[in-house]
Design a protein around this motif. Structure first.
Motif, short mmCIF file in Angstrom:
data_model
loop_
_atom_site.label_atom_id
_atom_site.label_comp_id
_atom_site.label_asym_id
_atom_site.label_seq_id
_atom_site.Cartn_x
_atom_site.Cartn_y
_atom_site.Cartn_z
N GLN A 15 -4.07 5.42 -0.95
CA GLN A 15 -4.05 5.28 -2.51
C GLN A 15 -5.43 4.89 -3.09
OE1 GLN A 15 -0.85 2.26 -3.31
NE2 GLN A 15 -2.39 0.60 -3.46
N TRP A 16 -5.56 5.32 -4.43
CA TRP A 16 -6.61 4.92 -5.03
C TRP A 16 -6.62 3.89 -6.29
CZ3 TRP A 16 -5.31 9.41 -2.68
CH2 TRP A 16 -6.11 9.92 -1.78
N ALA A 17 -7.63 3.64 -6.78
CA ALA A 17 -7.58 2.55 -8.15
C ALA A 17 -6.96 3.15 -8.98
CB ALA A 17 -9.12 2.30 -8.29
N LEU A 18 -6.48 2.06 -9.79
CA LEU A 18 -5.66 2.16 -11.18
C LEU A 18 -6.73 3.25 -12.21
CD1 LEU A 18 -4.08 -1.00 -11.53
CD2 LEU A 18 -2.74 1.15 -11.00
N PHE A 19 -5.94 3.86 -13.13
CA PHE A 19 -6.68 4.65 -14.24
C PHE A 19 -5.82 4.81 -15.08
CE2 PHE A 19 -4.86 7.64 -11.64
CZ PHE A 19 -4.42 8.87 -12.41
N ASN A 20 -6.28 4.93 -16.30
CA ASN A 20 -5.09 5.01 -17.48
C ASN A 20 -4.76 6.37 -17.75
OD1 ASN A 20 -4.41 5.06 -20.68
ND2 ASN A 20 -4.33 2.92 -19.97
N ASN A 70 -2.72 15.34 -21.58
CA ASN A 70 -2.64 15.52 -20.38
C ASN A 70 -3.89 15.59 -19.26
OD1 ASN A 70 0.04 16.28 -20.64
ND2 ASN A 70 -0.46 18.57 -20.94
N THR A 71 -3.88 14.83 -18.18
CA THR A 71 -5.00 14.87 -17.42
C THR A 71 -4.91 16.11 -16.08
OG1 THR A 71 -4.78 12.27 -17.38
CG2 THR A 71 -6.13 13.48 -15.47
N THR A 72 -5.88 16.78 -16.22
CA THR A 72 -5.87 17.72 -15.20
C THR A 72 -7.05 17.65 -14.14
OG1 THR A 72 -7.66 18.90 -17.01
CG2 THR A 72 -5.36 19.35 -17.33
N ASN A 73 -7.87 16.54 -14.05
CA ASN A 73 -9.22 16.62 -13.17
C ASN A 73 -8.71 15.19 -12.39
OD1 ASN A 73 -9.41 14.60 -15.15
ND2 ASN A 73 -11.66 15.52 -15.13
N ALA A 74 -7.62 14.82 -12.13
CA ALA A 74 -7.37 13.72 -11.12
C ALA A 74 -7.77 14.05 -9.63
CB ALA A 74 -6.07 13.16 -11.28
N ASN A 75 -8.83 14.12 -9.48
CA ASN A 75 -9.21 14.38 -7.85
C ASN A 75 -9.62 13.05 -7.24
OD1 ASN A 75 -8.78 17.18 -8.25
ND2 ASN A 75 -10.83 17.35 -9.47
N PHE A 76 -9.30 12.83 -6.02
CA PHE A 76 -9.66 11.98 -5.20
C PHE A 76 -10.14 12.03 -3.88
CE2 PHE A 76 -6.31 10.79 -8.12
CZ PHE A 76 -7.00 9.80 -9.04
N THR A 77 -10.97 11.36 -3.24
CA THR A 77 -11.38 11.64 -1.67
C THR A 77 -11.19 10.40 -0.67
OG1 THR A 77 -13.39 12.87 -2.91
CG2 THR A 77 -13.50 11.90 -0.53
N ALA A 98 2.30 7.62 -21.69
CA ALA A 98 0.73 7.63 -22.21
C ALA A 98 0.42 6.21 -22.08
CB ALA A 98 0.89 8.21 -23.38
N ASN A 99 -0.90 6.24 -21.90
CA ASN A 99 -1.55 4.98 -21.81
C ASN A 99 -1.23 3.81 -21.01
OD1 ASN A 99 -3.08 5.87 -24.18
ND2 ASN A 99 -1.53 5.62 -25.50
N LEU A 104 1.27 18.06 -9.43
CA LEU A 104 1.87 17.87 -10.72
C LEU A 104 2.70 16.85 -10.88
CD1 LEU A 104 1.70 19.06 -13.79
CD2 LEU A 104 3.79 20.65 -12.81
N PHE A 105 2.48 15.86 -12.12
CA PHE A 105 3.25 14.95 -12.15
C PHE A 105 3.83 15.14 -13.72
CE2 PHE A 105 0.63 12.35 -9.03
CZ PHE A 105 1.70 12.20 -8.17
#
Length: 268
Positions: free
Chosen positions: A94-99, A104-111, A49-50, A43-44
């Protein structure tokens, strides 16, 4: 049948547990820092925003809260040569940039990928390796913590590199150049402090190389972690040294190696 190696056609996705995680902006400024939980969730808060952001996870787990304490990290022993081993860089992914958007973002999952291409490794993409090593060590830590409310493990570093290979034709104990006799635990050799050294060379830089990598072999990692537990948190009478099957070894060595196998099987 016998296991002859990793099966990349049948991989499992596991959460990155209890690891340090950062949120950075496009310029690399850390906007927030947190830690994943047992499910890999994080959690952050108070994020603008944006804004273009990225997630970075560090291959370390630190718990200094209460009476159960540990600090473990996976470091590259073949980088930043010249500084002490405990100061070598900790692996980060680390992963690519996203906005960040406006809600609230609740599905920022990375592999993190294995780097396996189907016929070999892409050494630049072996992102999952240090995270898998961290997770295996955590299996041992959490097993002990589950039965000991005052478990204080102290500090342990695992040193892994794509350059870490098997070699006896040159100095086999040269961590700067990745020359290892095998995967092993040391209580402080080469100025490392309590450490695991693990192989990652999948090509074989020397003719006698076994082309044997350790990052996804939980039994090997936890076997060596078992030696750490004996040495730092319990008692070990082992003299160490060469041991193989078939062969006859000192009873103290046999017990220590059997203990490593047992804790590896119990915690995996």
């Amino acid at each position: 049948g016998l296991c002859r190696g990793y099966n990349f056609d049948n991989v499992t996705l596991d959460p990155v547990r209890f690891a340090t995680v950062f949120l950075l902006d496009a310029g690399g400024t850390v906007l927030d820092q947190s830690a994943t939980d047992e499910d890999g969730s994080y959690l952050f808060t108070d994020i603008p925003a944006n804004t273009d952001v990225r997630v970075r996870v560090r291959a370390e787990s630190i718990n200094r809260v209460g009476t159960q304490r540990w600090e473990v990290a996976v470091r590259d022993n073949t980088s930043n040569i010249g500084v002490s081993l405990p100061s070598r860089p900790i692996y980060e992914v680390q992963w690519a940039l996203f906005n960040s958007g406006s809600t609230n973002t609740t599905n920022a999952n990375f592999t993190a990928g294995t780097g396996w291409t189907g016929s070999g490794y892409d050494d630049q993409q072996r992102l999952a390796a240090p995270l898998a090593i961290l997770d295996s060590m955590l299996n041992g830590i959490l097993l002990i913590a589950s039965v000991d409310d005052t478990f204080d493990m102290g500090t342990l570093n695992a040193f892994w590199s794509v350059n870490n290979t098997y070699s006896r034709t040159e100095r086999w104990d040269d961590p700067d150049n990745g020359q290892l006799v095998t995967a092993f635990y040391t209580s402080g050799g080469s100025g490392s402090g309590p450490s695991l050294f693990l192989r990652g060379d999948a090509v074989g830089r020397f003719p006698e190389s076994n082309i044997n990598t350790d990052e996804f072999d939980a039994y090997v990692i936890l076997h060596e972690w078992g030696h750490f537990f004996e040495d730092q948190l319990s008692r070990s009478d082992s003299r160490g040294g060469y041991h193989a099957i078939p062969g006859t070894v000192d009873a103290r060595v046999a017990f220590g190696e059997g203990w490593g196998n047992a804790i590896g099987a119990s915690a995996s």
